[in-house]
Design a protein around this motif. Structure first.
Motif, PDB file in Angstrom:
ATOM      1  N   SER B  70       0.823  -1.203   0.000  1.00  0.00           N
ATOM      2  CA  SER B  70       0.000   0.000   0.000  1.00  0.00           C
ATOM      3  C   SER B  70       0.861   1.258   0.000  1.00  0.00           C
ATOM      4  O   SER B  70       0.644   2.190  -0.774  1.00  0.00           O
ATOM      5  N   ALA B  71       1.868   1.259   0.861  1.00  0.00           N
ATOM      6  CA  ALA B  71       2.751   2.420   0.942  1.00  0.00           C
ATOM      7  C   ALA B  71       3.516   2.629  -0.362  1.00  0.00           C
ATOM      8  O   ALA B  71       3.702   3.759  -0.824  1.00  0.00           O
ATOM      9  N   ALA B  72       3.924   1.521  -0.976  1.00  0.00           N
ATOM     10  CA  ALA B  72       4.731   1.614  -2.195  1.00  0.00           C
ATOM     11  C   ALA B  72       3.909   2.072  -3.394  1.00  0.00           C
ATOM     12  O   ALA B  72       4.401   2.779  -4.267  1.00  0.00           O
ATOM     13  N   VAL B  73       2.657   1.700  -3.410  1.00  0.00           N
ATOM     14  CA  VAL B  73       1.816   1.977  -4.570  1.00  0.00           C
ATOM     15  C   VAL B  73       1.217   3.382  -4.513  1.00  0.00           C
ATOM     16  O   VAL B  73       0.879   3.969  -5.543  1.00  0.00           O
ATOM     17  N   ALA B  74       1.115   3.929  -3.290  1.00  0.00           N
ATOM     18  CA  ALA B  74       0.499   5.248  -3.122  1.00  0.00           C
ATOM     19  C   ALA B  74       1.197   6.294  -3.983  1.00  0.00           C
ATOM     20  O   ALA B  74       2.422   6.410  -3.967  1.00  0.00           O
ATOM     21  N   GLY B  75       0.427   7.017  -4.740  1.00  0.00           N
ATOM     22  CA  GLY B  75       0.984   8.085  -5.558  1.00  0.00           C
ATOM     23  C   GLY B  75       1.648   7.639  -6.845  1.00  0.00           C
ATOM     24  O   GLY B  75       2.259   8.439  -7.545  1.00  0.00           O
ATOM     25  N   ARG B  76       1.529   6.350  -7.146  1.00  0.00           N
ATOM     26  CA  ARG B  76       2.102   5.862  -8.402  1.00  0.00           C
ATOM     27  C   ARG B  76       0.997   5.327  -9.308  1.00  0.00           C
ATOM     28  O   ARG B  76      -0.074   4.974  -8.832  1.00  0.00           O
ATOM     29  N   ALA B  77       1.299   5.261 -10.578  1.00  0.00           N
ATOM     30  CA  ALA B  77       0.307   4.746 -11.521  1.00  0.00           C
ATOM     31  C   ALA B  77       1.012   4.018 -12.654  1.00  0.00           C
ATOM     32  O   ALA B  77       2.222   4.164 -12.844  1.00  0.00           O
TER      33      ALA B  77
END
Lengths: 190, 190
Positions: B70-77
DNA sequence: TGCATTTGCCTACTCCAGTTAGGCAAATTA
DNA sequence: TAATTTGCCTAACTGGAGTAGGCAAATGCA
């Protein structure tokens, strides 16, 4: 005292059947002995120990699966070979959950090296002959296929897809289509 | 009699550490009690039984992994999110083999439904927001990603890729590239 | 501070799986 | 038919899972 006619082979075969019925984890010398109507201690003239039993079931499952895949892939190429391989693999896991679990059993490296696991890798590579992939891309693709097949089937048999639509068969078909497309256009740019 | 200060949480946490050290299979009440310097029977005021211990370690591992993903994916796409997800997943498995094995532990359906496993599925779906996939293709793609990640990492940690070139990191990178390409051009033809 | 209650870890025990050693009878061989 | 091999047995030990009940440490309360 009535001899039952135990042999290593009969024990391993019965162990594999037992695994399909009650699960590979639960397949123990005690349970197997019960199945044959003998005392547990009687198995130890045919088997080294519990780990040996599991190892032999695993090796048998790997052989069976390799035989079936081999037969299915013979004379096929490209997408035809890909789906034949994949479907045999998945069908085997569904029909023989205990054997399939056994095939995932962690073998020690020397045993693994002389197991039918090697044939699995060779056959996966053979499938890629129908696609145009040079090394090292071919190896990467082999690893991808192995991952998808084992991953998908493990998740499916664990019930991961059974509580949501669409059903697992549909995803499987579409995923095989996608893999075929992917292999035909494998991005070779590093 | 010197109280050690056992609690369910401390036991589960220590159990997870133990699993990373000696393997999830080997993580038993007896071994855990030894680690705390108490008698096995003393654990049973904090744990229902051995299965309960394993279940709780599994739930903890799923939570930890979901938090990190969750932390790693936040703000990425898009591809950025895809590789972030995948790398966190793989790194976790390499760094915490016992916990990772625990995360594969077969939970009963009710437990699974309230576990962090649900978040994993949601996050996988979130990644696909960066790609243009309508249902039911999105679900198929979710299942493919889950299969590849869990399959690849399981095979790698089992040592399946360690006795042949090129090394596993290289395949991983290329496979992620391939998946990105695949998702951007997912064949929607039924 | 003193006492009552709760709680944590213990001992003692049962049950069962895995494993080894040695015995006797059935099958095999000569 | 006798000798030998072999298969399954009983007996025994180890060690893990799990339960019941006891005692002492910690906690709550006057």
């Amino acid at each position: 005292m009535a001899r039952v006619g135990l042999t290593p082979q009969r024990l391993v075969r019965a162990g594999a059947d037992l695994a399909d019925e009650i699960g590979f984890e639960q397949t123990t010398p005690a349970e197997l002995a019960r199945r044959f109507g003998v005392k547990t201690a009687s198995l130890y003239s045919h088997l080294k120990n519990a780990h040996d039993l599991k190892t032999k079931i695993a090796l048998m499952a790997l052989e069976e699966l390799a035989d079936q895949v081999s037969a299915a892939v013979a004379g096929r190429a490209g997408k035809d070979a890909l789906t034949a391989f994949a479907n045999v693999y998945r069908d085997y896991a569904i029909k023989h959950p205990g054997r399939f679990a056994a095939a995932q059993f962690r073998l020690d490296p020397e045993t693994a090296a002389t197991s039918a696991g090697v044939r699995h890798a060779q056959m996966t590579r053979a499938i890629l002959r129908g696609y145009d992939l040079a090394e090292p891309h071919q190896t990467h693709a082999v690893r991808l296929l192995g991952s998808v097949f084992s991953g998908y089937v493990s998740l499916e048999t664990a019930g991961a897809f059974s509580h949501s639509a669409p059903d697992a068969q549909e995803s499987w078909t579409e995923i095989l289509n996608a893999l075929d497309t992917l292999l035909r256009t494998w991005p070779t740019a590093s």
